[in-house]
Scaffold this motif. Structure first.
Motif, PDB file in Angstrom:
ATOM      1  N   SER A   3      35.114  45.372  66.670  1.00 40.49           N
ATOM      2  CA  SER A   3      33.816  45.459  67.343  1.00 40.49           C
ATOM      3  C   SER A   3      33.486  44.252  68.196  1.00 40.49           C
ATOM      4  CB  SER A   3      32.706  45.639  66.302  1.00 40.49           C
ATOM      5  OG  SER A   3      32.674  44.510  65.434  1.00 40.49           O
ATOM      6  N   GLU A   4      34.208  43.166  67.986  1.00 40.54           N
ATOM      7  CA  GLU A   4      33.836  41.918  68.631  1.00 40.54           C
ATOM      8  C   GLU A   4      34.923  41.396  69.562  1.00 40.54           C
ATOM      9  OE1 GLU A   4      30.184  41.886  66.877  1.00 40.54           O
ATOM     10  OE2 GLU A   4      30.934  40.350  68.247  1.00 40.54           O
ATOM     11  N   ARG A   5      34.462  40.721  70.622  1.00 40.80           N
ATOM     12  CA  ARG A   5      35.442  40.106  71.520  1.00 40.80           C
ATOM     13  C   ARG A   5      36.130  38.927  70.864  1.00 40.80           C
ATOM     14  NH1 ARG A   5      31.912  39.250  76.836  1.00 40.80           N
ATOM     15  NH2 ARG A   5      30.317  39.009  75.255  1.00 40.80           N
ATOM     16  N   THR A   6      35.552  38.423  69.749  1.00 39.26           N
ATOM     17  CA  THR A   6      36.198  37.337  69.015  1.00 39.26           C
ATOM     18  C   THR A   6      37.456  37.816  68.308  1.00 39.26           C
ATOM     19  OG1 THR A   6      34.735  37.793  67.148  1.00 39.26           O
ATOM     20  CG2 THR A   6      34.086  36.046  68.659  1.00 39.26           C
ATOM     21  N   PHE A   7      37.735  39.105  68.401  1.00 42.68           N
ATOM     22  CA  PHE A   7      38.969  39.681  67.855  1.00 42.68           C
ATOM     23  C   PHE A   7      40.174  38.829  68.214  1.00 42.68           C
ATOM     24  CE2 PHE A   7      42.034  42.880  66.741  1.00 42.68           C
ATOM     25  CZ  PHE A   7      42.996  42.874  67.755  1.00 42.68           C
ATOM     26  N   SER A   8      40.214  38.338  69.453  1.00 47.70           N
ATOM     27  CA  SER A   8      41.383  37.605  69.926  1.00 47.70           C
ATOM     28  C   SER A   8      41.552  36.252  69.250  1.00 47.70           C
ATOM     29  CB  SER A   8      41.314  37.409  71.450  1.00 47.70           C
ATOM     30  OG  SER A   8      40.195  36.610  71.786  1.00 47.70           O
ATOM     31  N   THR A   9      40.568  35.826  68.494  1.00 47.53           N
ATOM     32  CA  THR A   9      40.674  34.543  67.799  1.00 47.53           C
ATOM     33  C   THR A   9      41.175  34.699  66.367  1.00 47.53           C
ATOM     34  OG1 THR A   9      38.406  34.554  66.941  1.00 47.53           O
ATOM     35  CG2 THR A   9      38.745  33.672  69.165  1.00 47.53           C
ATOM     36  N   TYR A  10      41.338  35.935  65.919  1.00 47.93           N
ATOM     37  CA  TYR A  10      41.754  36.194  64.541  1.00 47.93           C
ATOM     38  C   TYR A  10      43.214  36.625  64.461  1.00 47.93           C
ATOM     39  CZ  TYR A  10      36.863  36.140  63.144  1.00 47.93           C
ATOM     40  OH  TYR A  10      35.568  35.765  62.903  1.00 47.93           O
ATOM     41  N   HIS A  11      43.867  36.154  63.404  1.00 48.28           N
ATOM     42  CA  HIS A  11      45.146  36.762  63.025  1.00 48.28           C
ATOM     43  C   HIS A  11      44.817  38.126  62.411  1.00 48.28           C
ATOM     44  CE1 HIS A  11      46.690  32.844  63.768  1.00 48.28           C
ATOM     45  NE2 HIS A  11      46.149  32.305  62.705  1.00 48.28           N
ATOM     46  N   MET A  12      45.709  39.056  62.583  1.00 43.78           N
ATOM     47  CA  MET A  12      45.461  40.402  62.092  1.00 43.78           C
ATOM     48  C   MET A  12      46.560  40.839  61.141  1.00 43.78           C
ATOM     49  SD  MET A  12      42.628  41.216  63.514  1.00 43.78           S
ATOM     50  CE  MET A  12      42.567  42.958  63.079  1.00 43.78           C
ATOM     51  N   GLY A  13      46.181  41.706  60.226  1.00 44.68           N
ATOM     52  CA  GLY A  13      47.167  42.187  59.267  1.00 44.68           C
ATOM     53  C   GLY A  13      46.961  43.649  58.940  1.00 44.68           C
ATOM     54  N   TRP A  14      48.008  44.237  58.382  1.00 45.42           N
ATOM     55  CA  TRP A  14      47.950  45.582  57.811  1.00 45.42           C
ATOM     56  C   TRP A  14      48.361  45.480  56.341  1.00 45.42           C
ATOM     57  CZ3 TRP A  14      45.933  49.797  60.082  1.00 45.42           C
ATOM     58  CH2 TRP A  14      45.830  49.830  61.478  1.00 45.42           C
ATOM     59  N   PHE A  15      47.598  46.135  55.504  1.00 48.62           N
ATOM     60  CA  PHE A  15      47.902  46.250  54.088  1.00 48.62           C
ATOM     61  C   PHE A  15      47.872  47.726  53.728  1.00 48.62           C
ATOM     62  CE2 PHE A  15      47.643  41.910  52.278  1.00 48.62           C
ATOM     63  CZ  PHE A  15      47.274  41.233  53.415  1.00 48.62           C
ATOM     64  N   ARG A  16      48.413  48.047  52.573  1.00 47.41           N
ATOM     65  CA  ARG A  16      48.348  49.430  52.093  1.00 47.41           C
ATOM     66  C   ARG A  16      48.157  49.446  50.589  1.00 47.41           C
ATOM     67  NH1 ARG A  16      54.665  51.260  53.260  1.00 47.41           N
ATOM     68  NH2 ARG A  16      55.638  50.031  51.580  1.00 47.41           N
ATOM     69  N   GLN A  17      47.574  50.541  50.128  1.00 40.50           N
ATOM     70  CA  GLN A  17      47.337  50.690  48.699  1.00 40.50           C
ATOM     71  C   GLN A  17      47.614  52.124  48.287  1.00 40.50           C
ATOM     72  OE1 GLN A  17      43.452  49.378  47.417  1.00 40.50           O
ATOM     73  NE2 GLN A  17      44.167  49.106  45.334  1.00 40.50           N
ATOM     74  N   ALA A  18      48.587  52.275  47.407  1.00 43.97           N
ATOM     75  CA  ALA A  18      48.923  53.574  46.857  1.00 43.97           C
ATOM     76  C   ALA A  18      48.112  53.793  45.579  1.00 43.97           C
ATOM     77  CB  ALA A  18      50.415  53.646  46.564  1.00 43.97           C
ATOM     78  N   PRO A  19      47.922  55.051  45.176  1.00 42.70           N
ATOM     79  CA  PRO A  19      47.148  55.321  43.958  1.00 42.70           C
ATOM     80  C   PRO A  19      47.708  54.588  42.744  1.00 42.70           C
ATOM     81  CG  PRO A  19      47.509  57.338  45.183  1.00 42.70           C
ATOM     82  CD  PRO A  19      48.339  56.283  45.857  1.00 42.70           C
ATOM     83  N   GLY A  20      46.845  53.899  42.041  1.00 37.39           N
ATOM     84  CA  GLY A  20      47.258  53.206  40.834  1.00 37.39           C
ATOM     85  C   GLY A  20      47.983  51.899  41.059  1.00 37.39           C
ATOM     86  N   LYS A  21      48.088  51.482  42.308  1.00 38.61           N
ATOM     87  CA  LYS A  21      48.798  50.241  42.617  1.00 38.61           C
ATOM     88  C   LYS A  21      47.868  49.258  43.322  1.00 38.61           C
ATOM     89  CE  LYS A  21      53.430  52.214  42.944  1.00 38.61           C
ATOM     90  NZ  LYS A  21      54.673  52.293  43.763  1.00 38.61           N
ATOM     91  N   GLU A  22      48.278  47.998  43.333  1.00 38.55           N
ATOM     92  CA  GLU A  22      47.496  46.984  44.023  1.00 38.55           C
ATOM     93  C   GLU A  22      47.729  47.062  45.534  1.00 38.55           C
ATOM     94  OE1 GLU A  22      47.295  43.556  40.516  1.00 38.55           O
ATOM     95  OE2 GLU A  22      48.308  43.140  42.420  1.00 38.55           O
ATOM     96  N   ARG A  23      46.780  46.537  46.257  1.00 42.32           N
ATOM     97  CA  ARG A  23      46.917  46.487  47.706  1.00 42.32           C
ATOM     98  C   ARG A  23      48.047  45.518  48.056  1.00 42.32           C
ATOM     99  NH1 ARG A  23      41.444  46.383  51.168  1.00 42.32           N
ATOM    100  NH2 ARG A  23      41.120  48.000  49.580  1.00 42.32           N
ATOM    101  N   GLU A  24      48.941  45.967  48.946  1.00 35.58           N
ATOM    102  CA  GLU A  24      50.087  45.141  49.284  1.00 35.58           C
ATOM    103  C   GLU A  24      50.178  44.895  50.779  1.00 35.58           C
ATOM    104  OE1 GLU A  24      53.800  46.949  48.225  1.00 35.58           O
ATOM    105  OE2 GLU A  24      53.573  48.612  49.635  1.00 35.58           O
ATOM    106  N   PHE A  25      50.760  43.751  51.094  1.00 31.80           N
ATOM    107  CA  PHE A  25      50.943  43.347  52.479  1.00 31.80           C
ATOM    108  C   PHE A  25      51.984  44.211  53.178  1.00 31.80           C
ATOM    109  CE2 PHE A  25      51.309  40.636  56.085  1.00 31.80           C
ATOM    110  CZ  PHE A  25      52.662  40.506  56.361  1.00 31.80           C
ATOM    111  N   VAL A  26      51.717  44.548  54.441  1.00 30.80           N
ATOM    112  CA  VAL A  26      52.656  45.317  55.242  1.00 30.80           C
ATOM    113  C   VAL A  26      53.161  44.497  56.436  1.00 30.80           C
ATOM    114  CG1 VAL A  26      52.985  47.363  56.682  1.00 30.80           C
ATOM    115  CG2 VAL A  26      51.619  47.514  54.582  1.00 30.80           C
TER     116      VAL A  26
END
Length: 124
Positions: free
Chosen positions: A25-48
């Motif tokens: 939503s923000e133009r400050t987007f370009s100042t942030y590192h970005m990531g993707w994570f995923r979470q399967a049922p019954g499991k912890e959220r993991e880095f992608v």
């Protein structure tokens, strides 16, 4: 406050491809590192995958190397996750995240803002 909205999830067969998008939503987007994570049922959220603020550096989890590609378009305040050769074990809710701590890019603690998630289901 940065709001993140993921899209592009769905139901596909093993071997298919999907591209997830995450719009900020923000133009400050370009100042942030970005990531993707995923979470399967019954499991912890993991880095992608993660991408630096400029897009010059990316980092993938071993489980997706050679299959997933993270990218970003700062002019559009959007990041992407191209997922090829999907496997049933890739089934999860995928989350987009924005943060400032590149040194801890694989940890959920490095990210301040999160999207609501998008479901990816891969059938065998």
């Amino acid at each position: 406050q940065v709001q993140l909205v993921e899209s592009g999830g769905g139901l596909v067969q093993a071997g298919d491809s999907l591209r997830l998008s995450c719009a900020a939503s923000e133009r400050t987007f370009s100042t942030y590192h970005m990531g993707w994570f995923r979470q399967a049922p019954g499991k912890e959220r993991e880095f992608v995958a993660a991408i630096s603020w400029s897009g010059s550096t990316t980092y993938n989890a071993d489980s997706v190397k050679g299959r997933f590609t993270i990218s970003r378009d700062n002019a559009k305040n959007t990041q992407y996750l191209q997922m090829n050769n999907l496997k049933p074990e890739d089934t999860a809710v995928y989350y987009c995240a924005a943060g400032e701590d590149w040194g801890r890019r694989t940890s959920i603690l490095a990210y301040r803002y999160w999207g609501q998630g998008t479901q990816v289901t891969v059938s065998s």
